[in-house]
Design a protein around this motif. Structure first.
Motif, mmCIF file in Angstrom:
data_model
loop_
_atom_site.group_PDB
_atom_site.id
_atom_site.type_symbol
_atom_site.label_atom_id
_atom_site.label_comp_id
_atom_site.label_asym_id
_atom_site.label_seq_id
_atom_site.Cartn_x
_atom_site.Cartn_y
_atom_site.Cartn_z
ATOM 1 N N HIS A 2 0.879 -1.128 -0.107
ATOM 2 C CA HIS A 2 -0.105 -0.019 -0.119
ATOM 3 C C HIS A 2 0.878 0.997 -0.227
ATOM 4 O O HIS A 2 2.061 1.042 0.603
ATOM 5 C CB HIS A 2 -0.895 -0.046 1.082
ATOM 6 N N ASP B 231 6.493 1.752 6.937
ATOM 7 C CA ASP B 231 4.944 1.339 6.610
ATOM 8 C C ASP B 231 4.454 1.959 5.570
ATOM 9 O O ASP B 231 3.815 3.015 5.841
ATOM 10 C CB ASP B 231 4.321 1.348 7.990
ATOM 11 N N MET B 232 4.498 1.839 4.342
ATOM 12 C CA MET B 232 5.374 0.790 3.898
ATOM 13 C C MET B 232 6.221 1.103 2.358
ATOM 14 O O MET B 232 6.122 0.501 1.619
ATOM 15 C CB MET B 232 4.816 -0.751 3.840
ATOM 16 N N GLU C 228 -5.133 1.372 2.481
ATOM 17 C CA GLU C 228 -5.140 0.472 3.521
ATOM 18 C C GLU C 228 -5.138 0.920 5.013
ATOM 19 O O GLU C 228 -5.844 0.060 5.907
ATOM 20 C CB GLU C 228 -3.383 -0.268 3.487
ATOM 21 N N GLU C 229 -4.671 2.119 5.163
ATOM 22 C CA GLU C 229 -4.469 2.605 6.687
ATOM 23 C C GLU C 229 -6.087 2.751 7.111
ATOM 24 O O GLU C 229 -6.138 3.087 8.373
ATOM 25 C CB GLU C 229 -3.822 3.982 6.752
ATOM 26 N N GLU D 229 4.705 -5.390 3.739
ATOM 27 C CA GLU D 229 4.389 -4.732 5.007
ATOM 28 C C GLU D 229 5.453 -4.985 6.037
ATOM 29 O O GLU D 229 6.309 -6.180 5.979
ATOM 30 C CB GLU D 229 3.113 -5.249 6.032
HETATM 31 ZN ZN LIG Z 1 1.004 -0.843 6.256
#
Ligand SMILES: [Zn+2]
Length: 410
Positions: free
Chosen positions: A74, A107-108, A142-143, A168
């Motif tokens: 991501h 991240d990431m 993603e977050e 990740e």
């Molecule tokens: Zn992540």
């Protein structure tokens, strides 16, 4: 490895950090545009899928037929927080003594850089050999749940394959085979209002809620005493406890056993409480939001049912539920990553499960064996002065090259 690859990894990671993609709001047009151009200039044809405005995903595939291996990362990051607490500006991507600093380094964006480099280095070989298909997907959101990212791409049939690797931050000697599920509920207590000086005339919703919270804790403790973890995961839970202990527990005086308990059972965290309107009134309404994470082998709906049947004084609403998930150690992609770490880095690899959710769940729900393996450390994600070490970038690049080469028998 040649110095050229190492320099390119550093430069690319830095560049990705310099393209802010903070989520919320999760605007990723610039960084996805950069990734598209980077790949296009190397001769690949990139497909852009945008399910929600300004949150595009970039997908590139090479080769044909089976087996299909998916590489995913991501590109969104969490907010930098108080920027004055950073030693270097959070979007500088500054390189200092073997570390690259910045929001998203661990991240990431470091992981995305590794995937881009591995993909571009091995593409020609895979294409010529006719050994299968390699997909690279740089995704958004993603977050905040991954709904217009990996979830949508899986639903749409774009991400379909025989195995997947998500880069990740696991650190180069560990990999994740699974993650806990989610069980979030709201407890609502209703009472009868009265003047605060004559509480016997009312029915206090706050007292009702607090008593129910204590009861809920007992119910979950009792539920936990009966949990059976799948036997193939017992060692994995111990590894996870050690990893969390090393990353964040030591300094707090916690023990490995404390982490073993929290990883291997249903965790319990009342996160929000609201109720009452005035000090001199008996409150007729109070509510609480409870966050619980359930380990593999436990169905979060069973936790809901246990609370629902045991709590008589409050109403229970389900806010969000997701199933825990893991890829069995017997899957080929798991043994390849394991073998890759031990052969390339000469260290005993540690499979673990994580307490939070990643996009890996969408791939696993759709039946794709998925391993999370990438540069960066567990404790650094979302922290001030987040960094990734150049050594980790190089290590994970080498391991993933090995894994992909073996996967396609190149
Ligand atoms: Zn992540």
């Amino acid at each position: 490895m040649c110095a050229e690859v190492r320099d390119s990894l550093v430069e690319l990671t830095s560049k990705l950090i310099q393209l802010p993609s903070v989520n919320p709001p999760g605007f990723t047009v610039n960084i996805i545009g950069f990734i598209k151009d980077w790949l296009t200039s190397r001769g690949f044809s990139v497909e852009i899928r945008e399910y929600v405005k300004d949150k595009p995903n970039a997908i590139v595939r090479i080769g044909k037929g089976k087996p299909v291996l998916i590489l995913n990362g991501h590109v969104d990051v969490v907010p930098p927080g108080d920027e004055t607490r950073w030693s270097y500006p959070p979007f500088s991507g500054k390189v200092v003594e073997g570390k690259i600093f910045g929001r998203g380094s661990s991240d990431m964006k470091g992981g995305v850089a590794v995937l881009m480099m591995v993909f571009s280095k091995l593409a020609e070989k895979i294409e010529k050999s006719g050994a299968g298909t390699l997909i690279l997907a740089a995704t958004s959101d993603e977050e905040t749940g991954g709904h217009p990212g990996v979830e949508a791409l899986v639903k749409d049939g774009i991400l379909r394959g025989d195995a997947a690797i998500i880069a990740e931050p696991s650190g180069s000697f560990r990999y994740y085979v699974g993650e806990k599920g989610l069980c979030q509920v709201k407890l609502v207590a209703r009472g009868r209002p009265a003047h605060g000086s004559l509480p016997i005339l009312g029915d206090n919703a706050i007292m009702r809620l607090v008593n129910s919270l204590i009861k809920a804790r007992e119910l979950v403790d009792d539920f936990n005493s009966r949990i059976k973890i799948p036997s193939e995961l017992v060692g994995v839970i111990r590894n996870s406890a050690e990893a969390y202990y090393e990353a964040v527990g030591k300094s707090l005086g916690l023990r490995i056993e404390d982490f073993e308990r929290v990883v291997g059972t249903v965790s319990f965290n009342p996160g929000v409480i609201r109720g009452g309107s005035k000090i001199n009134m008996v409150p007729d309404h109070a509510e609480l939001e409870l966050d619980m994470r359930v380990p593999p082998g436990v169905n979060p709906n069973d936790v809901v049912n246990t609370l629902r049947s045991g709590l008589k004084d409050v109403d229970l609403e389900v806010l969000d539920v997701s199933q825990p998930n893991y890829t069995p150690p017997s899957e080929r992609i798991v043994s390849l990553v394991h073998e890759g770490i031990s052969r390339v880095l000469g260290r005993e690899p540690k499979p673990i499960i994580v307490t939070g959710a990643t996009d890996g769940r969408y791939l696993r729900y759709s039946g794709i064996p998925t391993v999370v393996y990438g540069p960066g450390e567990l404790g650094l994600a979302h922290a001030y002065d987040e960094y990734v070490t150049i050594e980790d970038l190089v290590n994970t690049y080498n391991v993933l090259s090995y894994v992909i080469t073996k996967f396609f028998n190149l």
